[in-house]
Structures are given as C-alpha cells and as structure tokens.
Scaffold this motif. Sequence first.
Motif: not given
Length: 145
Positions: A13, A16, A59, A63-64, A67
């Motif tokens: 992404y 990111h 961050a 996100r990890q 998702a």
Amino acid sequence: MENQSYKNHRKFYAPHHFILLPLLIVLEAVGIYKIGNDSQNQLVWILFSVVIFLIFYLAFMVRQHYALGLQNRLVRLEFKQRYFEIFNLRSDEVEEKLKFSQIAALRFAYDDEFKILLEKALKDDISGDEIKKSITRWRADHHRI
C-alpha cells in the motif's frame, strides 16, 4: 493486469509503505542524530525520538493487526467453503491438522492441484512456502488487503 505468481504475489500500500513509514524512519534518524549533536536540547530530541518511534510502531502494528486478522479469518472461511465444494465434506478435522501458512498457500492452487497439495501438506507436512513453490498453475488473488 500482470499474471500473479509466487514471485509477485505480495502487495504493498504505497501511502503506507513508501511515504508514511519512510518519513517516520527519516524523522527517527534525525532525532537520534540530534541527540548526539545538540547537547543543549538533548532532552527535547530524546522525547522527539521516542514519540516518533511510538508513532512508527503504532502505524506498523495497527495496520498489520487489523488487516491481517480479518484476512486470516476470510482465508480460513474460503478454505472451508472450497474444501466442501471439492469433497462435499466438512473441513473441521482437516483444518485442525494444517498450519495457517499451509491453508493460505493452498488458495493459490486450482482445484486439481489443491487436492494433490492438500494431501502432501497433510502427509508430509510441507510448509506454506513449499506449497506455493510447488504450484504449477497459479490461481491469482488480486483482492487481498
């Protein structure tokens, strides 16, 4: 769209991976550099570095975590559905014997190879990476997060 294979199946992404995270790494490096070279404001630079590190960590991990957690659940559900469609049986016992990496790797195989590779995974306990490398006709997944 390019054909998906073992060599190109990972996804990034850009905002990111190529903007936010590199920017935070640069800011962290500046903060660490300033700690050693600005003795008057050393405490400020230490605080700056700690805050940037925490932002970087959050961050990356948030996100990890969300998702991948959701994606892992969907991969397991996809495996159950596919197993039922191919064998007309529930997959509970089979799924318990497999590691998640093996289940995830099997999604890239078409049905004929799926059967063979599933048997190898159960019998020989081959890794998810070995399953992916064994696939001759790659079944692309362009909808991953």
